[in-house]
Write a protein that holds these residues in place. Structure first.
Motif, PDB file in Angstrom:
ATOM      1  N   HIS A 684       0.828  -1.202   0.000  1.00 56.29           N
ATOM      2  CA  HIS A 684       0.000   0.000   0.000  1.00 56.29           C
ATOM      3  C   HIS A 684       0.861   1.249   0.000  1.00 56.29           C
ATOM      4  CE1 HIS A 684      -3.315   2.702   0.894  1.00 56.29           C
ATOM      5  NE2 HIS A 684      -2.652   3.138   1.965  1.00 56.29           N
ATOM      6  N   LEU A 685       1.946   1.203   0.778  1.00 59.84           N
ATOM      7  CA  LEU A 685       2.846   2.357   0.834  1.00 59.84           C
ATOM      8  C   LEU A 685       3.526   2.579  -0.514  1.00 59.84           C
ATOM      9  CD1 LEU A 685       4.084   4.571   2.560  1.00 59.84           C
ATOM     10  CD2 LEU A 685       5.828   2.936   3.315  1.00 59.84           C
ATOM     11  N   VAL A 686       3.888   1.484  -1.190  1.00 55.61           N
ATOM     12  CA  VAL A 686       4.491   1.609  -2.524  1.00 55.61           C
ATOM     13  C   VAL A 686       3.531   2.303  -3.486  1.00 55.61           C
ATOM     14  CG1 VAL A 686       5.297   0.319  -4.536  1.00 55.61           C
ATOM     15  CG2 VAL A 686       6.054  -0.340  -2.257  1.00 55.61           C
ATOM     16  N   GLU A 687       2.273   1.866  -3.481  1.00 56.05           N
ATOM     17  CA  GLU A 687       1.281   2.488  -4.357  1.00 56.05           C
ATOM     18  C   GLU A 687       1.081   3.958  -4.004  1.00 56.05           C
ATOM     19  OE1 GLU A 687      -2.277   0.214  -4.114  1.00 56.05           O
ATOM     20  OE2 GLU A 687      -1.441  -1.540  -5.147  1.00 56.05           O
ATOM     21  N   GLN A 688       1.069   4.246  -2.704  1.00 52.66           N
ATOM     22  CA  GLN A 688       0.886   5.631  -2.271  1.00 52.66           C
ATOM     23  C   GLN A 688       2.043   6.503  -2.727  1.00 52.66           C
ATOM     24  OE1 GLN A 688       0.459   5.985   1.966  1.00 52.66           O
ATOM     25  NE2 GLN A 688       0.548   8.221   1.959  1.00 52.66           N
ATOM     26  N   VAL A 731       5.114   4.973  10.595  1.00 51.31           N
ATOM     27  CA  VAL A 731       5.514   3.960   9.622  1.00 51.31           C
ATOM     28  C   VAL A 731       6.947   3.549   9.917  1.00 51.31           C
ATOM     29  CG1 VAL A 731       5.886   3.460   7.175  1.00 51.31           C
ATOM     30  CG2 VAL A 731       3.976   4.916   7.874  1.00 51.31           C
ATOM     31  N   PRO A 732       7.222   2.234  10.053  1.00 44.44           N
ATOM     32  CA  PRO A 732       8.611   1.807  10.280  1.00 44.44           C
ATOM     33  C   PRO A 732       9.529   2.342   9.176  1.00 44.44           C
ATOM     34  CG  PRO A 732       7.113  -0.021  10.641  1.00 44.44           C
ATOM     35  CD  PRO A 732       6.288   1.088  10.083  1.00 44.44           C
ATOM     36  N   THR A 733      10.673   2.848   9.582  1.00 39.75           N
ATOM     37  CA  THR A 733      11.571   3.485   8.626  1.00 39.75           C
ATOM     38  C   THR A 733      12.059   2.493   7.576  1.00 39.75           C
ATOM     39  OG1 THR A 733      12.277   5.034  10.336  1.00 39.75           O
ATOM     40  CG2 THR A 733      13.678   4.831   8.396  1.00 39.75           C
ATOM     41  N   VAL A 734      12.318   1.255   7.995  1.00 38.39           N
ATOM     42  CA  VAL A 734      12.785   0.249   7.033  1.00 38.39           C
ATOM     43  C   VAL A 734      11.736   0.026   5.958  1.00 38.39           C
ATOM     44  CG1 VAL A 734      13.444  -2.170   6.763  1.00 38.39           C
ATOM     45  CG2 VAL A 734      14.259  -0.872   8.737  1.00 38.39           C
ATOM     46  N   ARG A 735      10.459  -0.040   6.374  1.00 39.81           N
ATOM     47  CA  ARG A 735       9.381  -0.225   5.397  1.00 39.81           C
ATOM     48  C   ARG A 735       9.299   0.977   4.456  1.00 39.81           C
ATOM     49  NH1 ARG A 735       3.636  -0.767   7.971  1.00 39.81           N
ATOM     50  NH2 ARG A 735       4.632  -2.646   8.839  1.00 39.81           N
ATOM     51  N   LEU A 736       9.447   2.165   4.996  1.00 39.91           N
ATOM     52  CA  LEU A 736       9.390   3.372   4.172  1.00 39.91           C
ATOM     53  C   LEU A 736      10.501   3.378   3.130  1.00 39.91           C
ATOM     54  CD1 LEU A 736       8.450   6.237   3.450  1.00 39.91           C
ATOM     55  CD2 LEU A 736       9.822   7.086   5.366  1.00 39.91           C
ATOM     56  N   ILE A 737      11.728   3.045   3.560  1.00 43.46           N
ATOM     57  CA  ILE A 737      12.854   3.061   2.623  1.00 43.46           C
ATOM     58  C   ILE A 737      12.678   1.999   1.544  1.00 43.46           C
ATOM     59  CG2 ILE A 737      15.336   2.786   2.389  1.00 43.46           C
ATOM     60  CD1 ILE A 737      14.436   5.362   3.805  1.00 43.46           C
ATOM     61  N   GLN A 738      12.269   0.800   1.932  1.00 50.23           N
ATOM     62  CA  GLN A 738      12.064  -0.265   0.942  1.00 50.23           C
ATOM     63  C   GLN A 738      10.964   0.103  -0.046  1.00 50.23           C
ATOM     64  OE1 GLN A 738      11.276  -3.762   3.285  1.00 50.23           O
ATOM     65  NE2 GLN A 738      13.451  -4.155   3.721  1.00 50.23           N
ATOM     66  N   ALA A 739       9.864   0.663   0.456  1.00 50.76           N
ATOM     67  CA  ALA A 739       8.767   1.058  -0.431  1.00 50.76           C
ATOM     68  C   ALA A 739       9.201   2.169  -1.384  1.00 50.76           C
ATOM     69  CB  ALA A 739       7.562   1.506   0.388  1.00 50.76           C
ATOM     70  N   ALA A 740       9.981   3.114  -0.871  1.00 53.07           N
ATOM     71  CA  ALA A 740      10.440   4.214  -1.719  1.00 53.07           C
ATOM     72  C   ALA A 740      11.382   3.702  -2.803  1.00 53.07           C
ATOM     73  CB  ALA A 740      11.131   5.268  -0.868  1.00 53.07           C
ATOM     74  N   GLU A 741      12.232   2.733  -2.464  1.00 52.30           N
ATOM     75  CA  GLU A 741      13.126   2.175  -3.482  1.00 52.30           C
ATOM     76  C   GLU A 741      12.345   1.418  -4.537  1.00 52.30           C
ATOM     77  OE1 GLU A 741      15.784  -0.160  -1.160  1.00 52.30           O
ATOM     78  OE2 GLU A 741      17.144   1.525  -0.719  1.00 52.30           O
ATOM     79  N   ILE A 742      11.319   0.653  -4.124  1.00 50.26           N
ATOM     80  CA  ILE A 742      10.506  -0.080  -5.096  1.00 50.26           C
ATOM     81  C   ILE A 742       9.744   0.876  -5.994  1.00 50.26           C
ATOM     82  CG2 ILE A 742       8.547  -1.663  -5.347  1.00 50.26           C
ATOM     83  CD1 ILE A 742       9.440  -2.971  -2.710  1.00 50.26           C
TER      84      ILE A 742
END
Length: 979
Positions: A684-688, A731-742
């Motif tokens: 969901h974060l990736v789509e956002q 939002v966990p920072t690791v999740r944010l960074i991974q989603a932003a990279e994807i």
């Protein structure tokens, strides 16, 4: 006998009639008189004002005494002419005076001695006295007058001539005149009617256009010969006649050109000169308007000029067509146009030069007859060419019918064969007699025949497939196409065996992998979508993601041929445990998806373990080599409402977790597992992130970095990225960074962090007097983006006052990926006054030899060496070596993840310059950073506080011997790191 009768009717009768006609014209007496009448001389004066009375005119004629003449041209004058003439002696009852001009509008004659009116009349008024309409003009009985005074008015290019006739001869000439007009009217109208009917029946616009041209041509001839006052025996009102005459000329111009273009359209396209025909086309409408608006006398010069020029253009184009195409139709039409042009030129010459005698030989009547005949020949030539083309097309169709490899045949409504081409006989392996011996339903069955009849009756056409076997050969597949034509069915039969096999093969390839023959991504996704549909109805669904471990080594070491053979064998083994309804699909080079509809998770887990056992249980033999292959599987229990792409992504995530094991590992996600929600949240974060232009919910925290030399004299920190979701949750920072990279949005986020940090520093630089550097992390994706690099230095330029405080952190692995690019970046950063730190040093390549090529300011030792370092002497030695190397290279060191007093104490003894971790402070808000004076202000550990107070008199002095003291913040050079 039939041939003799046909020859008599077709050949001999026309020849005999032609010869008889020539003999009659040559030797037989005419039924009509041959006399031409006696031309009378007269004196003539022109009444330019139209105001003379009879007495005035007689006086002027007597006084002026002009020379007697036999003719007088009107020169387009419409005012009266006065004539004084003397009839020849003749018996009064038999003498007639005729003024034959068709342009004469009115005529009145008086006895010159007594000025008594003898006769008068006009085209629009009743006739008086003995005046009568004769042929195209007027005639009257002179009543024995020895001298006549006449007044006449003409419209158009008329010529005044006076003829004296015997009454009987004049009557015969009138009969001849009306018979000739009737023959011309009847002949051309019958021809036009025939052409019109032929055009309508054959739907040929050229024929219809030619019929219209014949009618207009007839009116042109009538206008020339003076009988245009009538139409089919009925007199046309004179007021209509004045409009019809110019309109007839304009219509003849338009229709002639239109017929020309229609008849020779293809030839005109070949010869070019399109601008000439375009010019004539655009002149048609103005001429039609002028014909209605202008008087006849004014319109005539215009139509003469336009017609002459246009006819010359048409002759030029016809000559080009004939030269290039040798078209006989063009030649006939050129002859017709030439006749019309010659007649028109003679009309103009007669009106302008007085060459009236030429019109007795060649006039619009003969031109109309000749041009109609020649144009008919042109049409006939077109018909002949069309007939030849039809015959050629029929011959070609017959040839194609015989040699076409597609079977062509005709059936009646009972299925009996009416005709068949050789291809049908070859396809079915039968002679024509053999084909006729059986009806279609007898040969192929009533089911096929009934379907064929039903479709043709309902839709008019039908398309079916059937199979037919001839002898021991395999059955062939045929396609039958049929169309209902009256009481017949026209059909084609084509062998589509190879096509059907190719179609089936393409259909297989569309959903299967060409190498392994299992389903490809498209095929397995269709199976997955079907399973999701059943899942919505309450049926369980399990999906497994299989990835072969280190399979790339086989391709690299032994080539793709060996790798392909192993892949094919792996797929065979992996499918053995799968029950009916389960499907294996290849979604990557060595990655597979197993979809197990209607399968509970426990059963799916057993299947996956058996798949791993089958794959890794024994080696794969390829030639003389044996390859041991293992795999990792991520198995998930799919929840209701999941999307296919999310299911695949979650299964892939589970597989990646399985690959972190020792191989042949299975990771199972139950439907209620928290990993599902975490992964869905990441998706969901990736789509956002991907859908938004700017990223909402971002904010900054800062973690202090304490100097071990001046704990209370420096206030440095690292900027950390944080984010709140739409519900306000962190939002966990690791999740944010991974989603932003994807999502490919790391550049946007890094720009935001750097810009926000620079703005904050510029606003609060007065409160940060002890701050020497602020660490900001940069991702590898941003460092490889030239536009991002340019934006970084543009931001430095806008914030010159605080740019020297920024220390950009790049990881060791990113720095060593492209040494040249990293070196240039570091040089530019330091030239701008900022600093550079190598982050996570020791966790990547740990290649100390590269360190001397990177002129960084700080070295951040990876936290994995710092955590519990006192329990691992090797870690202490590694950190001590890194510190010593950094000191020799002129770099400061920062130790991350320092979490207890003992670790800080050891780091201080080793000589580390700065320390960062929870023992100093957790990440703080920007407000808390502004309220503190140094990083040491955040320490809560009493032992550490006490220890820091002892550093100034002991360990710190020892360290100063190696590193020197930190200069004040104002004395720091802008191009160096923190000292």
């Amino acid at each position: 006998m039939d041939r003799s009768l046909l020859a008599l009717s077709v050949v001999w009768l026309p020849v005999l009639f032609g010869l008889l006609t020539l003999w009659a014209l040559w030797s037989w007496n005419s039924h009509y008189a041959h006399g031409q009448g006696t031309v009378l001389q007269f004196r003539v004066l022109h009444d330019a004002q139209g105001a003379w009375q009879a007495s005035d005119a007689l006086q002027r004629l007597t006084q002026a005494a002009p020379e007697p003449v036999q003719q007088q041209d009107s020169n387009l004058h419409e005012t009266p002419f006065w004539l004084l003439l003397q009839p020849l002696d003749a018996p009064p009852p038999s003498a007639r005076i005729e003024f034959p001009s068709r342009h004469a509008y009115s005529l009145a004659c008086w006895d010159a001695r007594t000025l008594n009116l003898v006769a008068s009349g006009s085209r629009s008024e009743p006739l008086q006295g003995t005046m009568q309409l004769a042929r195209a003009g007027f005639a009257f009985d002179p009543a024995g007058a020895s001298s006549l005074l006449c007044r006449t008015a003409l419209v158009g290019p008329g010529r005044i001539v006076a003829l004296q006739w015997d009454a009987t001869e004049l009557h015969l000439r009138e009969l001849q005149f009306h018979r000739g007009s009737g023959l011309l009217d009847g002949g051309i109208l019958v021809l036009a009617l025939f052409t019109l009917i032929a055009g309508l029946i054959n739907r040929n616009r050229t024929y219809v256009l030619f019929a219209a041209w014949l009618v207009v041509n007839l009116r042109m001839a009538a206008l020339s010969m003076g009988w245009d006052q009538q139409w089919l025996g009925h007199t046309i009102p004179y007021e209509w006649l004045q409009t019809m005459r110019p309109l007839t000329l304009a219509l003849y111009y338009v229709v002639t050109f239109t017929l020309f273009v229609s008849l020779l359209r293809d030839e005109l396209a070949k010869v070019g000169y399109a601008f000439l025909s375009t010019a004539i086309k655009w002149s048609c409408v103005p001429l039609l308007l002028l014909a209605v608006a202008l008087p006849y006398a004014q319109f005539l010069p215009i139509i003469w000029v336009c017609a002459g020029l246009s006819l010359l253009v048409l002759l030029f184009l016809l000559a080009k067509i004939f030269t290039r195409t040798r078209s006989r139709a063009a030649a006939w039409y050129a002859a017709a146009i030439s006749v019309v042009l010659l007649a028109s030129l003679l009309e103009v010459a007669a009106a302008a030069l007085g060459l009236k005698g030429l019109l007795w030989v060649f006039n619009s009547l003969t031109a109309a007859l000749a041009s109609s005949l020649l144009a008919s020949l042109a049409i006939a030539e077109q018909i002949r060419l069309a007939q030849e083309q039809r015959l050629a097309a029929q011959a070609e169709l017959q040839h194609n019918y015989e040699v076409l490899p597609i079977g062509l045949f005709t059936l009646d409504l009972q299925g009996h064969l009416s005709s068949a081409n050789p291809a049908l006989q070859h396809l079915l392996g039968e002679t024509e007699a053999g084909l006729r011996a059986q009806t279609w339903p007898e040969r192929f069955g009533p089911t096929h025949w009934n379907a064929l009849l039903e479709q043709t009756r309902r839709h008019g056409t039908a398309e079916l497939e059937l199979q037919h076997q001839t002898g021991p050969e395999p059955a062939r597949r045929f396609q039958v196409r049929a169309a209902l034509a009256g009481d017949k069915i026209e059909c084609t039969l084509q062998d589509i065996t190879e096509k059907a096999q190719a179609t089936e093969h393409l259909r297989f390839l569309a959903h299967h992998d060409t190498l392994t023959k299992v389903l490809n991504r498209r095929g397995i996704e269709q199976v997955l979508n079907a399973g999701l549909t059943d899942l919505a109805r309450g049926q369980p669904l399990a999906v497994a993601y299989l990835d072969l471990d280190r399979f790339k080594l086989i391709n690299d070491l032994y080539g793709h041929t060996a790798g392909d053979a192993v892949l094919h064998a792996v797929c065979q083994r992996a499918q053995n445990p799968l029950s009916q309804g389960m499907h294996l699909g290849r979604v990557g080079g060595d990655e597979f998806l197993i979809v197990m509809p209607h399968t509970p998770l426990a059963q799916a887990e057993a299947v996956c373990r058996e798949v791993l056992s089958q794959i890794g249980g024994s080696a794969f033999q390829v030639g003389e080599r044996a390859f041991q292959v293992r795999g990792s599987i991520g198995l998930i229990e799919v929840a209701t409402g999941s999307l296919a792409k999310d299911v695949i992504a979650t299964a892939d995530h589970a597989c990646r977790m399985a690959k972190k094991g020792q191989g042949n590992t299975l990771v199972v996600f139950e439907r209620s597992s928290g990993i599902f929600s975490d992964h869905e949240a990441q998706l969901h974060l990736v789509e956002q992130l991907a859908s938004q232009q700017s990223v909402a919910g971002l904010f900054l925290e800062m973690q202090p970095i304490m100097s071990l030399r001046t704990p209370h004299g420096s206030h440095n920190f690292e900027v950390l990225l944080r984010m709140h979701d739409e519900h306000g949750q962190l939002v966990p920072t690791v999740r944010l960074i991974q989603a932003a990279e994807i999502a490919g949005r790391m550049g946007v986020i890094d720009r935001w962090v750097l810009a926000k940090t620079l703005d904050w520093l510029e606003q609060h630089q007065q409160a940060l007097v002890q701050n020497r550097f602020v660490c900001v992390n940069l991702s590898g994706a941003s460092l490889n983006d030239e536009r991002f690099i340019d934006d970084v230095f543009a931001m430095f330029e806008r914030h010159r006052g605080v740019a020297h405080r920024i220390c950009l952190e790049i990881t060791e692995s990113v720095a060593l990926h492209d040494m040249g690019n990293t070196h240039r970046f570091i040089d530019r950063v330091r030239a701008a006054g900022a600093k550079v730190a190598l982050d996570d040093f020791g966790a990547g390549y740990t290649s100390f030899s590269y360190l001397k090529e990177l002129p960084a300011d700080l070295l951040k030792i990876d936290g994995s060496f710092i955590v519990n370092m006192n329990r691992h002497p090797a870690n202490v030695a590694i950190v001590e070596a890194i510190v010593s190397l950094a000191q020799n290279l002129g770099m400061k060191t920062i130790a991350e993840w320092a979490e207890d007093f003992e670790t800080v104490e050891t780091l201080a003894e080793i000589g580390v310059d700065y320390v960062q971790g929870y023992v100093v402070a957790r990440p703080q808000t920007p407000k808390a950073i502004l309220e503190a004076q140094s990083a040491a202000d955040f320490i809560t550990d009493d032992r550490l506080k006490a220890y820091l107070s002892t550093l100034a008199s002991s360990e710190l002095d020892h360290v100063d011997l190696v590193l020197g003291t930190d200069p004040p913040a104002a004395a720091l050079p802008r191009s160096s790191g923190p000292r």
